[in-house]
Structures are given as structure tokens and as C-alpha cells.
Write an enzyme that holds these catalytic residues in place. Structure first.
Site, PDB file in Angstrom:
ATOM      1  N   HIS A  76       0.806  -1.227   0.000  1.00 31.56           N
ATOM      2  CA  HIS A  76       0.000   0.000   0.000  1.00 31.56           C
ATOM      3  C   HIS A  76       0.839   1.278   0.000  1.00 31.56           C
ATOM      4  CE1 HIS A  76      -2.699  -3.020   1.946  1.00 31.56           C
ATOM      5  NE2 HIS A  76      -3.595  -2.434   1.183  1.00 31.56           N
ATOM      6  N   CYS A  98       4.147  -1.228  -3.739  1.00 32.48           N
ATOM      7  CA  CYS A  98       3.840  -1.610  -5.120  1.00 32.48           C
ATOM      8  C   CYS A  98       4.393  -0.552  -6.075  1.00 32.48           C
ATOM      9  CB  CYS A  98       2.332  -1.744  -5.284  1.00 32.48           C
ATOM     10  SG  CYS A  98       1.805  -1.968  -7.000  1.00 32.48           S
ATOM     11  N   HIS A 128      -7.732   4.816   4.233  1.00 34.99           N
ATOM     12  CA  HIS A 128      -7.111   3.632   3.643  1.00 34.99           C
ATOM     13  C   HIS A 128      -5.597   3.821   3.635  1.00 34.99           C
ATOM     14  CE1 HIS A 128      -5.854   0.749   0.540  1.00 34.99           C
ATOM     15  NE2 HIS A 128      -7.001   0.116   0.763  1.00 34.99           N
ATOM     16  N   GLU A 130      -3.213   3.088   1.548  1.00 35.12           N
ATOM     17  CA  GLU A 130      -2.645   3.679   0.342  1.00 35.12           C
ATOM     18  C   GLU A 130      -2.932   5.174   0.288  1.00 35.12           C
ATOM     19  OE1 GLU A 130      -3.472   3.969  -4.396  1.00 35.12           O
ATOM     20  OE2 GLU A 130      -3.730   1.971  -3.525  1.00 35.12           O
ATOM     21  N   THR A 166      -5.273   3.570  -6.506  1.00 31.54           N
ATOM     22  CA  THR A 166      -5.027   2.624  -7.599  1.00 31.54           C
ATOM     23  C   THR A 166      -6.098   1.545  -7.742  1.00 31.54           C
ATOM     24  OG1 THR A 166      -3.643   1.207  -6.198  1.00 31.54           O
ATOM     25  CG2 THR A 166      -2.530   2.946  -7.449  1.00 31.54           C
ATOM     26  N   SER A 225     -10.941  -6.060   3.182  1.00 34.75           N
ATOM     27  CA  SER A 225     -10.560  -5.773   1.801  1.00 34.75           C
ATOM     28  C   SER A 225     -11.593  -4.916   1.074  1.00 34.75           C
ATOM     29  CB  SER A 225     -10.345  -7.088   1.034  1.00 34.75           C
ATOM     30  OG  SER A 225     -10.132  -6.833  -0.340  1.00 34.75           O
ATOM     31  N   SER A 226     -11.225  -3.667   0.773  1.00 33.43           N
ATOM     32  CA  SER A 226     -12.102  -2.787  -0.016  1.00 33.43           C
ATOM     33  C   SER A 226     -12.276  -3.358  -1.417  1.00 33.43           C
ATOM     34  CB  SER A 226     -11.497  -1.384  -0.113  1.00 33.43           C
ATOM     35  OG  SER A 226     -11.334  -0.818   1.168  1.00 33.43           O
ATOM     36  N   ASN A 227     -11.184  -3.836  -1.979  1.00 30.93           N
ATOM     37  CA  ASN A 227     -11.204  -4.438  -3.304  1.00 30.93           C
ATOM     38  C   ASN A 227     -12.145  -5.640  -3.339  1.00 30.93           C
ATOM     39  OD1 ASN A 227      -9.515  -6.977  -4.663  1.00 30.93           O
ATOM     40  ND2 ASN A 227      -9.851  -5.249  -6.045  1.00 30.93           N
ATOM     41  N   SER A 269      -6.443  -9.684  -2.665  1.00 31.12           N
ATOM     42  CA  SER A 269      -5.796 -10.007  -1.388  1.00 31.12           C
ATOM     43  C   SER A 269      -6.118 -11.433  -0.932  1.00 31.12           C
ATOM     44  CB  SER A 269      -6.249  -9.014  -0.317  1.00 31.12           C
ATOM     45  OG  SER A 269      -7.661  -8.975  -0.232  1.00 31.12           O
TER      46      SER A 269
END
Length: 292
Positions: A76, A98, A128, A130, A166, A225-227, A269
Site C-alpha cells: 500500500h 507496489c 485507507h 494507500e 489505484t 478488503s475494499s477491493n 488479497s
């Protein structure tokens, strides 16, 4: 009951998470222990696996009290203040930020350093990890907009530079662009930069196809996990028989009733081994007739 059980080949860790875990395992193999600033990945099962190998998850408050140790920075990314703390405390940083996030941090910092009259707006989730790292590039001055309503914080008579976390959706980013264009002053400058990782956002379309091809879908993801929430919603949109689970223990045998095709997928994730465990559990339930 005869049923096919398929794991989505495109699901699982993105390359940023793969790199972070590989770096952690390399240090653990040689040192036996390693500190990690925050959960290395938003999946409790994978965090527990690495904890059992010697990975110690710490907070930013903990970091300030550590000296002369090794600390992993996860994919992140982190704000400049974290690196300053590490330097003061003689902490060796194992940097697993990343590359996509790192480039975004650098672009935001460059905009901040070069544009005194430009408001930096980040389309992302407040708090968050990131986003905290991105805001840190602007000494805390960037405006974080999770939704259209958050744009009320923006002064539309001044210049605006819009970036995105991202892992956000391109559709949501385009809505932000349209809203800013409709509200900004005619003579104010507005620049927007699509900084969304396509390895993540590109999964939406393939996941929708995968989910639509099965009678029922098990979406495996950690609660943090938001994703995972976003991608699970994509599956649910085309297949209402989509169930969000953290692992095999969450499977309700009744879900399998009448299914001839079961799909298993997950977030960026979600480790592959966990999806394999879910598949094993499903096959066990099918073979034992527990869905009857």
C-alpha cells in the site's frame, strides 16, 4: 449429485501483494522474525499463516518505539513521515511498496511541489493505507473524495488536479471528472490523471463473465478488503447466488442444493491456497450429500 467446481484462474494476489509476501518470506527464512507495518494483506488467513512463521504486525505507534530492527512496508505504501521515523530509530526498511503506488506517490509529490495554486484531490477511501501514503506526499493538504458529496470541500474557483487510489473503479473516477467539470469556474484549470491499476480494475469484466457462467458463486475475501467488497458486488450483479465468505468454515451446505456448476473466486488479497481449501470443502460437502 454431480457438480463441477471451478476456481477462477484470474483471481488471487496482484503482483504487488505477491512481491510483498515474497520479500517477507525471504527475510523470515534468514532471520526467523520480521516486523510488518500494518497487515501485510487484507486477509486474516494469510496474515495468520505468516504470523506463524514469525511475522509481527505493528502499528505506527509501535514503530515510534522500535529501534535497530527490520520493518517491512507493505504494498500500500507509506507517507514520508514513516521513513523519517525509521531513519531516526535506525530501522532498516524492507520496502515492498507496489511500483504502481510508488509512481503515483511520486506524481502527486511533483504536482504538490510545482503547483502552489493547485488543489490536489484524491478519489479514494478516507483512512485507507494507500490513501494515507498519498496524502502524506502533500503534507496533509490533499482533499480525499470518496464520493460526489465530498467534492463540496473543493474550491471550484481554483485549479484542481485529480488523482485516484489505484484500486478504485474507472467508472467512479469518470463520474468524479464529470462532476468537477460541471462545477468548476470556466477560467480555472482542471487536470485529471487516471492512476487506476488495470490489473485490479480489469478483473471486473472477467469476474462478471466467470460469475455468470456458474449456478452459484463463492467469493472468498477478508472483511478488511475494499477491493473484495467491490469485486464481490460485480459478481452479485450478474449472479444473485453469490456468497461472500472468509473461508471454508463459512459455507452453508444449503447453498449447494440444486447446483450443477459452482464457481470460486476472490479479491486481489485472497491467497490461492485459501480458494483451494474452499474447493476441497465444497467437494467434501457434495460427496457427503450435505447439500440435500
Amino acid at each position: 449429485m454431480a457438480a463441477s467446481v471451478e476456481i477462477d484462474p484470474g483471481s488471487g494476489f496482484c503482483f504487488g501483494v505477491v512481491t510483498a509476501i515474497r520479500k517477507a518470506e525471504e527475510v523470515l527464512d534468514s532471520n526467523g522474525s520480521l516486523y510488518c507495518l500494518g497487515d501485510i494483506v487484507h486477509n486474516s488467513s494469510e496474515v495468520e499463516r505468516l504470523r506463524s512463521r514469525g511475522l509481527i504486525t505493528i502499528t505506527h505507534a509501535d514503530l515510534k518505539n522500535l529501534h535497530n530492527v527490520k520493518v517491512l512496508l507493505r504494498a500500500h505504501g507509506e507517507p514520508p513521515s514513516t521513513y523519517e521515523t525509521a531513519r531516526r530509530n535506525n530501522i532498516e526498511i524492507i520496502d515492498a511498496t507496489c511500483p504502481v503506488v510508488l509512481r503515483l506517490q511520486q506524481r502527486i509529490k511533483q504536482t504538490f511541489d510545482n503547483g502552489a495554486d493547485t488543489q490536489i484531490v484524491i478519489y479514494g477511501k478516507n483512512g485507507h493505507a494507500e490513501v494515507n501514503g498519498l496524502v502524506g506526499q502533500t503534507k496533509g493538504t490533499a482533499i480525499v473524495a470518496e464520493n460526489i458529496g465530498d467534492l463540496d470541500k473543493v474550491d471550484f474557483s481554483r485549479g484542481i488536479s485529480l488523482y485516484s487510489q489505484t484500486t478504485k473503479s474507472p467508472h467512479g473516477f469518470n463520474l468524479m471528472i464529470d462532476e468537477i467539470n460541471s462545477r468548476k469556474s470556466p477560467d480555472s484549470k482542471f487536470k485529471h490523471f487516471d492512476t487506476i491499476c488495470r490489473q485490479v480494475s480489469g478483473r471486473s469484466e472477467s469476474l462478471r463473465s466467470f460469475a455468470a457462467a456458474h449456478d452459484m458463486v463463492l467469493f472468498v475475501s477478508g472483511s478488511k478488503s475494499s477491493n473484495g467488497k467491490v469485486l464481490c458486488a460485480e459478481c452479485t450483479g450478474v449472479n444473485p447466488r453469490t456468497h461472500l465468505i472468509a473461508g471454508p468454515e463459512d459455507i452453508d451446505p444449503r447453498w449447494l442444493h440444486g447446483c450443477s456448476s459452482i464457481g470460486i473466486c476472490g479479491a486481489t488479497s485472497t491467497p490461492r491456497w485459501l480458494m483451494e481449501d474452499v474447493r476441497t470443502k465444497v467437494l467434501s460437502l457434495i460427496n457427503s450429500g450435505s447439500d440435500e
